[in-house]
Motif scaffolding. Sequence first.
Motif, PDB file in Angstrom:
ATOM      1  N   GLY A   1      71.619 -21.900  28.305  1.00 40.98           N
ATOM      2  CA  GLY A   1      72.460 -22.405  29.382  1.00 40.98           C
ATOM      3  C   GLY A   1      73.776 -22.892  28.811  1.00 40.98           C
ATOM      4  N   ALA A   2      74.807 -22.931  29.664  1.00 39.70           N
ATOM      5  CA  ALA A   2      76.123 -23.410  29.248  1.00 39.70           C
ATOM      6  C   ALA A   2      76.710 -24.259  30.365  1.00 39.70           C
ATOM      7  CB  ALA A   2      77.051 -22.235  28.913  1.00 39.70           C
ATOM      8  N   TRP A   3      77.541 -25.227  29.991  1.00 40.90           N
ATOM      9  CA  TRP A   3      78.129 -26.153  30.949  1.00 40.90           C
ATOM     10  C   TRP A   3      79.585 -26.431  30.584  1.00 40.90           C
ATOM     11  CZ3 TRP A   3      73.381 -26.230  28.885  1.00 40.90           C
ATOM     12  CH2 TRP A   3      72.278 -26.309  29.736  1.00 40.90           C
ATOM     13  N   LEU A   4      80.400 -26.700  31.591  1.00 39.51           N
ATOM     14  CA  LEU A   4      81.753 -27.199  31.381  1.00 39.51           C
ATOM     15  C   LEU A   4      81.742 -28.700  31.670  1.00 39.51           C
ATOM     16  CD1 LEU A   4      84.012 -24.437  33.003  1.00 39.51           C
ATOM     17  CD2 LEU A   4      83.168 -24.639  30.640  1.00 39.51           C
ATOM     18  N   LEU A   5      82.204 -29.483  30.700  1.00 39.72           N
ATOM     19  CA  LEU A   5      82.177 -30.944  30.805  1.00 39.72           C
ATOM     20  C   LEU A   5      83.577 -31.473  31.084  1.00 39.72           C
ATOM     21  CD1 LEU A   5      79.887 -31.920  27.778  1.00 39.72           C
ATOM     22  CD2 LEU A   5      79.222 -31.290  30.113  1.00 39.72           C
ATOM     23  N   SER A   6      83.696 -32.285  32.140  1.00 38.62           N
ATOM     24  CA  SER A   6      84.980 -32.894  32.481  1.00 38.62           C
ATOM     25  C   SER A   6      84.732 -34.208  33.198  1.00 38.62           C
ATOM     26  CB  SER A   6      85.820 -31.961  33.360  1.00 38.62           C
ATOM     27  OG  SER A   6      85.140 -31.668  34.558  1.00 38.62           O
ATOM     28  N   SER A   7      85.779 -34.998  33.334  1.00 45.16           N
ATOM     29  CA  SER A   7      85.624 -36.347  33.880  1.00 45.16           C
ATOM     30  C   SER A   7      85.181 -36.349  35.335  1.00 45.16           C
ATOM     31  CB  SER A   7      86.938 -37.119  33.738  1.00 45.16           C
ATOM     32  OG  SER A   7      87.274 -37.299  32.386  1.00 45.16           O
ATOM     33  N   LEU A   8      85.717 -35.459  36.162  1.00 46.19           N
ATOM     34  CA  LEU A   8      85.405 -35.492  37.585  1.00 46.19           C
ATOM     35  C   LEU A   8      84.154 -34.688  37.930  1.00 46.19           C
ATOM     36  CD1 LEU A   8      88.925 -35.227  39.279  1.00 46.19           C
ATOM     37  CD2 LEU A   8      87.642 -37.264  38.608  1.00 46.19           C
ATOM     38  N   ARG A   9      83.999 -33.486  37.385  1.00 49.28           N
ATOM     39  CA  ARG A   9      82.810 -32.679  37.691  1.00 49.28           C
ATOM     40  C   ARG A   9      81.592 -33.148  36.918  1.00 49.28           C
ATOM     41  NH1 ARG A   9      85.309 -26.632  37.494  1.00 49.28           N
ATOM     42  NH2 ARG A   9      85.172 -27.147  35.284  1.00 49.28           N
ATOM     43  N   GLY A  10      81.805 -33.786  35.776  1.00 49.50           N
ATOM     44  CA  GLY A  10      80.685 -34.159  34.928  1.00 49.50           C
ATOM     45  C   GLY A  10      80.222 -32.961  34.140  1.00 49.50           C
ATOM     46  N   ALA A  11      79.047 -32.440  34.444  1.00 49.39           N
ATOM     47  CA  ALA A  11      78.492 -31.268  33.776  1.00 49.39           C
ATOM     48  C   ALA A  11      78.299 -30.160  34.804  1.00 49.39           C
ATOM     49  CB  ALA A  11      77.172 -31.606  33.097  1.00 49.39           C
ATOM     50  N   ALA A  12      79.177 -29.157  34.774  1.00 49.91           N
ATOM     51  CA  ALA A  12      79.099 -28.045  35.722  1.00 49.91           C
ATOM     52  C   ALA A  12      78.422 -26.865  35.053  1.00 49.91           C
ATOM     53  CB  ALA A  12      80.498 -27.648  36.185  1.00 49.91           C
ATOM     54  N   PRO A  13      77.244 -26.446  35.498  1.00 57.16           N
ATOM     55  CA  PRO A  13      76.574 -25.306  34.868  1.00 57.16           C
ATOM     56  C   PRO A  13      77.372 -24.017  35.069  1.00 57.16           C
ATOM     57  CG  PRO A  13      75.424 -25.977  36.871  1.00 57.16           C
ATOM     58  CD  PRO A  13      76.462 -27.009  36.619  1.00 57.16           C
ATOM     59  N   VAL A  14      77.458 -23.217  34.004  1.00 53.60           N
ATOM     60  CA  VAL A  14      78.134 -21.922  34.082  1.00 53.60           C
ATOM     61  C   VAL A  14      77.122 -20.911  34.603  1.00 53.60           C
ATOM     62  CG1 VAL A  14      79.337 -20.116  32.801  1.00 53.60           C
ATOM     63  CG2 VAL A  14      79.683 -22.527  32.190  1.00 53.60           C
ATOM     64  N   ARG A  15      77.384 -20.355  35.772  1.00 52.81           N
ATOM     65  CA  ARG A  15      76.443 -19.431  36.408  1.00 52.81           C
ATOM     66  C   ARG A  15      76.669 -17.977  35.980  1.00 52.81           C
ATOM     67  NH1 ARG A  15      73.111 -21.388  40.058  1.00 52.81           N
ATOM     68  NH2 ARG A  15      73.382 -23.552  40.723  1.00 52.81           N
ATOM     69  N   SER A  16      77.905 -17.667  35.612  1.00 57.54           N
ATOM     70  CA  SER A  16      78.169 -16.324  35.105  1.00 57.54           C
ATOM     71  C   SER A  16      79.385 -16.371  34.201  1.00 57.54           C
ATOM     72  CB  SER A  16      78.395 -15.323  36.246  1.00 57.54           C
ATOM     73  OG  SER A  16      79.625 -15.570  36.911  1.00 57.54           O
ATOM     74  N   LEU A  17      79.445 -15.431  33.258  1.00 60.36           N
ATOM     75  CA  LEU A  17      80.570 -15.316  32.340  1.00 60.36           C
ATOM     76  C   LEU A  17      81.033 -13.867  32.334  1.00 60.36           C
ATOM     77  CD1 LEU A  17      82.353 -16.744  30.226  1.00 60.36           C
ATOM     78  CD2 LEU A  17      80.715 -16.010  28.487  1.00 60.36           C
ATOM     79  N   ASP A  18      82.263 -13.652  32.759  1.00 58.64           N
ATOM     80  CA  ASP A  18      82.816 -12.293  32.876  1.00 58.64           C
ATOM     81  C   ASP A  18      81.885 -11.376  33.653  1.00 58.64           C
ATOM     82  OD1 ASP A  18      85.162 -12.898  31.507  1.00 58.64           O
ATOM     83  OD2 ASP A  18      84.276 -12.452  29.558  1.00 58.64           O
ATOM     84  N   GLY A  19      81.270 -11.915  34.704  1.00 65.07           N
ATOM     85  CA  GLY A  19      80.429 -11.128  35.593  1.00 65.07           C
ATOM     86  C   GLY A  19      78.967 -11.041  35.203  1.00 65.07           C
ATOM     87  N   THR A  20      78.601 -11.513  34.013  1.00 70.65           N
ATOM     88  CA  THR A  20      77.207 -11.476  33.572  1.00 70.65           C
ATOM     89  C   THR A  20      76.529 -12.810  33.881  1.00 70.65           C
ATOM     90  OG1 THR A  20      77.713  -9.935  31.774  1.00 70.65           O
ATOM     91  CG2 THR A  20      75.659 -11.171  31.620  1.00 70.65           C
ATOM     92  N   PRO A  21      75.418 -12.812  34.606  1.00 73.35           N
ATOM     93  CA  PRO A  21      74.741 -14.076  34.939  1.00 73.35           C
ATOM     94  C   PRO A  21      74.242 -14.798  33.694  1.00 73.35           C
ATOM     95  CG  PRO A  21      73.964 -12.289  36.324  1.00 73.35           C
ATOM     96  CD  PRO A  21      74.765 -11.652  35.235  1.00 73.35           C
ATOM     97  N   LEU A  22      74.330 -16.120  33.714  1.00 75.61           N
ATOM     98  CA  LEU A  22      73.763 -16.974  32.672  1.00 75.61           C
ATOM     99  C   LEU A  22      72.607 -17.767  33.268  1.00 75.61           C
ATOM    100  CD1 LEU A  22      76.477 -16.294  31.229  1.00 75.61           C
ATOM    101  CD2 LEU A  22      76.493 -18.649  30.383  1.00 75.61           C
ATOM    102  N   PRO A  23      71.612 -18.117  32.454  1.00 75.42           N
ATOM    103  CA  PRO A  23      70.514 -18.942  32.975  1.00 75.42           C
ATOM    104  C   PRO A  23      71.024 -20.335  33.338  1.00 75.42           C
ATOM    105  CG  PRO A  23      70.323 -18.676  30.599  1.00 75.42           C
ATOM    106  CD  PRO A  23      71.410 -17.746  31.037  1.00 75.42           C
ATOM    107  N   VAL A  24      70.485 -20.881  34.419  1.00 72.21           N
ATOM    108  CA  VAL A  24      70.836 -22.233  34.868  1.00 72.21           C
ATOM    109  C   VAL A  24      69.559 -23.053  34.917  1.00 72.21           C
ATOM    110  CG1 VAL A  24      71.777 -23.648  36.721  1.00 72.21           C
ATOM    111  CG2 VAL A  24      72.832 -21.433  36.181  1.00 72.21           C
ATOM    112  N   ASP A  25      69.502 -24.087  34.098  1.00 77.68           N
ATOM    113  CA  ASP A  25      68.320 -24.949  34.014  1.00 77.68           C
ATOM    114  C   ASP A  25      68.625 -26.259  34.738  1.00 77.68           C
ATOM    115  OD1 ASP A  25      66.434 -26.926  33.087  1.00 77.68           O
ATOM    116  OD2 ASP A  25      65.858 -25.525  31.506  1.00 77.68           O
ATOM    117  N   GLY A  26      67.994 -26.443  35.880  1.00 79.36           N
ATOM    118  CA  GLY A  26      68.265 -27.628  36.685  1.00 79.36           C
ATOM    119  C   GLY A  26      67.901 -28.925  35.991  1.00 79.36           C
TER     120      GLY A  26
END
Length: 269
Positions: A231-256
């Motif tokens: 899994g991958a996440w983008l970390l920022s002050s307002l969103r917190g931890a946003a899971p990356v659902r796809s990268l360049d059109g390829t789905p990534l696993p999302v672990d809740g």
Amino acid sequence: MDEVRNRTAVLGTGEVPWDSPVVPADDPGLRGDGFFETLLVHGGIPPRVVRLEQHLDRFERSAAAFDLAVDRSAWENLVTSITDDVPTGTEAALRLTASAGTCTATLRPLPESVRRGRDGVHVITLARGTSTTPDAPWLLNAAKTSSYAVNSAALREARRRGTDDALFLDAAGEVLEAPTANLLWRAGGRWWTPPQADRDVLPGTTLAAVTAALGVRETPCRPDDLLAADGAWLLSSLRGAAPVRSLDGTPLPVDGSLTTVLRRTALEP
């Protein structure tokens, strides 16, 4: 439920009407010669500003790069005054902005796009070209500057391609950061993030908090590494931890469950 109201305050002057002009036409900040911090505010009695001290630490580092000083107590008082009526159960976005001309604080309701991003983002990769600048501190890579044209252009390009965000790649094809976030991923039972030292990466306050809590390690990363991650996440002050659902059109696993752990760390003071 009461709503967050838009507010503006000027350091040394205090609060002014929201629609009142506060920046002179020749203010250096308008040409990108300034710096800022964006903070999350939880409404309550009293409201809680997430990681205010850490943001002010970076604010001071940015100011030093501009040969400016920060009156920390004055900014703390300004933050207290402008956030004092954020209603319980709401969230707000607080921005501190400074230049050699004007220092301001603005408070707005948390944008709906931020709330949606917490559920996950679709991401593309974009070439930025640069990677390391160890001998050029004057380029302000360690400062959160108001020169944000490239970051904004990257987000526009992401939207043009039907996605939400982007990851910058250096000339070697390694991941640097997102326009307004740091990258985190999980692989081999560990948390990872791209290296920061001597690279064109702005150290994030949210990433620092997650690193302290979860023991994040640094390692170079290419897009294919993320496709093979847990899994991958983008970390920022307002969103917190946003899971990356796809990268360049390829789905990534999302672990809740992992996202819940990260969000608890990322969004709390």
